[in-house]
Design an enzyme around this catalytic site. Structure first.
Site, PDB file in Angstrom:
ATOM      1  N   LYS A  28       0.856  -1.186   0.000  1.00  0.00           N
ATOM      2  CA  LYS A  28       0.000   0.000   0.000  1.00  0.00           C
ATOM      3  C   LYS A  28       0.891   1.235   0.000  1.00  0.00           C
ATOM      4  O   LYS A  28       1.886   1.286   0.744  1.00  0.00           O
ATOM      5  CB  LYS A  28      -0.880  -0.033   1.250  1.00  0.00           C
ATOM      6  N   SER A  61      -9.660   1.571   2.916  1.00  0.00           N
ATOM      7  CA  SER A  61      -8.813   2.361   2.041  1.00  0.00           C
ATOM      8  C   SER A  61      -7.766   1.539   1.278  1.00  0.00           C
ATOM      9  O   SER A  61      -7.218   2.024   0.288  1.00  0.00           O
ATOM     10  CB  SER A  61      -8.095   3.443   2.844  1.00  0.00           C
ATOM     11  N   SER A  72      -9.672  -0.823   7.114  1.00  0.00           N
ATOM     12  CA  SER A  72      -9.119  -0.706   5.765  1.00  0.00           C
ATOM     13  C   SER A  72      -8.375  -1.912   5.221  1.00  0.00           C
ATOM     14  O   SER A  72      -8.025  -1.933   4.043  1.00  0.00           O
ATOM     15  CB  SER A  72      -8.199   0.507   5.677  1.00  0.00           C
TER      16      SER A  72
END
Ligand code: GLN
Length: 490
Positions: A80, A155, A179
């Site tokens: 990420k 997210s 997330s």
């Protein structure tokens, strides 16, 4: 090779170690897939062709010369883009960090590289990890490989989409309020949010520091266990990082659920759960019961306040964490260097997207002088009550099960207001408020073919319990072996 691409990270590590495939071949196969497929999917913000190839060759060279290699040696992974990577642009999905190339490596990235993982690139996300759909990425859209009209969740949307589409074998996401688990649920994966303090946050760009944790998104419980073994453990660079020894989490995957007690409650997420989701959850619980677990009703009376409590505390922490992005040290700078205040304002106005600005304002509002007791302090007190609810419940049960999200992945633009979006998090927030480990795994599909996630929460440091349940469930079912047709996987 195409079979190997969509198989587990554990299998790939085995194959590389026994030299039936080279790390370089595996790496090239993934890079080729990314190059052909990701322009449509949008899961990568940066692909490090050269770095990945160099790393893969180094693994092959080590294996050829008989050196001991780490458990993830040769496994292609994605990170990420909230994780700081030395020499590789790190943007947090925001315009304000565009072009920032960190001079240092985050601790988990260092550990991963040390054990031979091949970093393919940086994955899409909601700006500064604020969101539940990846629609707040300031860079580009990321789609759900199960249906390109729908969101991958957020997210860590890119982290989920990439694993699901087999554009990396396993990825890291971060979880502040869901997330990792919610995108895992939307994309049909296992997502594991470790106990607060289990994994170092060094080199994780902070959203809400008392909530944030890094964890894996993977195709199986065993893959998540393998990744956690590598990234967990003490770190002097993060004062909140636990010094508790790291178990061999893969051993837990060999155990079954016989004799375990699974807690269930309606109090955590209210009653707004889609029919197909609640049906799949009931069926999964029945499967676990058949495998030897007992179900027990429990009460978590304060978790109904999790949503306002989380959004108050997380935005308060965010407003102070994001104060550092002012145009002075990193990324974007707008306006005239001579007019400092104006430069701050112009940089932040141009650099942050609307959702991030909303959060900064909400957090600043909650922390205003004179309002501290009414908002921030009150929310901290409720946070303590929620943690106590769980503490009490874990005297009676080993894990707590619920849906991960009230719905399956929704269409782009479906959530019209921020509140609608926040409500998608009802089931995941309590876990972070209480600092617990939480896991989501696929437990079926709705009638439109979208994956459904079962969430399991554990007592602090009981990741093994979650992995044990997930692995045993995956031995009894085959949901986790299904792949989306995107990219020719099925
Ligand atoms: N959706 C939640 C939020 O927007 C959680 C995000 C996260 O876990 N990073 O704050």
């Amino acid at each position: 090779m195409s079979d190997l691409i969509s198989t587990s990270a554990c299998e790939q590590a085995r194959r590389v170690a026994e030299k039936s495939v080279s790390a370089a071949e595996l790496c090239d196969a993934y890079l080729a897939r990314i190059d052909t497929l990701d322009s449509e999917l949008g899961s990568y913000l940066l692909v490090d062709h050269e770095g990945a190839r160099a790393q893969a060759s180094a693994v092959d060279a080590a294996i050829a010369s008989g050196d001991a290699v780490g458990p993830l040696a040769g496994v292609p992974i994605g990170l990420k883009d909230l994780l700081v990577t030395k020499g590789l642009e790190t943007t947090a999905g925001s315009k304000i960090l565009k072009g920032w190339v960190p001079p240092y490596e985050g601790e988990v990235v260092r550990k991963l590289r040390n054990c031979g993982a091949v970093v393919l690139g940086k994955l899409n996300l909601d700006e500064f990890a604020m969101g539940s759909s990846n629609e707040h990425s300031a860079v580009k859209l990321c789609k759900n490989p199960w249906d390109l009209e729908r969101v991958p969740g957020g997210s860590s949307g890119g982290s989920a989409a990439a694993v699901s589409a087999s554009l990396c074998a396993i990825s890291l996401g971060t979880d502040t309020g869901g997330s990792i688990r919610q995108p895992a649920s939307f994309c049909g994966l296992v997502g594991l949010k470790p106990t607060y303090g289990r994994v170092s946050r060094h080199g994780l760009i902070a959203y809400a520091s008392s909530f944030d944790q890094i964890g894996p998104l993977a195709k199986s419980a065993e893959d998540a266990a393998l990744m956690l073994e590598v990234i967990a453990g003490a770190d002097v660079q993060d004062a909140t990082c636990s010094t508790a020894p790291v178990p061999r989490y893969r051993d837990a995957c060999a155990q079954n659920v016989k004799g375990l007690t699974i807690g269930i409650t309606e109090e955590m997420g209210g009653h707004d759960v889609d029919g197909p989701v609640s049906d799949a959850i009931s069926a999964a619980l029945a499967d676990l019961e058949n495998a030897g677990a007992k179900l027990k009703r429990i009460s978590l009376p304060h978790t109904k306040y999790a949503l306002p409590t989380y959004y108050l505390l997380a935005t308060a922490e965010a407003s102070s964490n994001l104060a550092r992005f002012d145009g002075v040290r990193y990324g974007l700078r707008c306006g005239d260097d001579e007019a400092l205040e104006e430069m701050y304002g112009m940089t932040r106005d141009a650099g942050f997207g609307p959702e991030v600005k909303t959060r900064i304002m909400l957090g600043t509002f909650a922390l205003r002088a004179g309002y501290y007791d009414a908002y921030y302090k009150k929310a901290q007190q409720v946070r303590t009550r929620i943690a106590e609810d769980f503490q009490n419940a874990f005297f009676e049960v080993d894990v707590i099960a619920s849906p991960t999200a009230p719905t399956t992945a929704f269409a782009f633009g479906a959530k019209k207001t921020p509140i609608d979006m926040y409500k998608a998090d009802v089931f995941t927030l309590s876990c972070n408020l209480a600092g617990l480990p939480g896991l989501s795994m696929n437990c079926g599909f709705d009638n439109t073919g979208m994956p459904i996630g079962l969430q399991l929460l554990g007592a602090p440091m009981q990741e093994e319990m979650l992995l044990r349940c997930a692995a045993d469930y995956q031995r009894h079912t085959d949901w986790h072996t299904r792949r989306p047709s995107f990219g020719g996987q099925s």
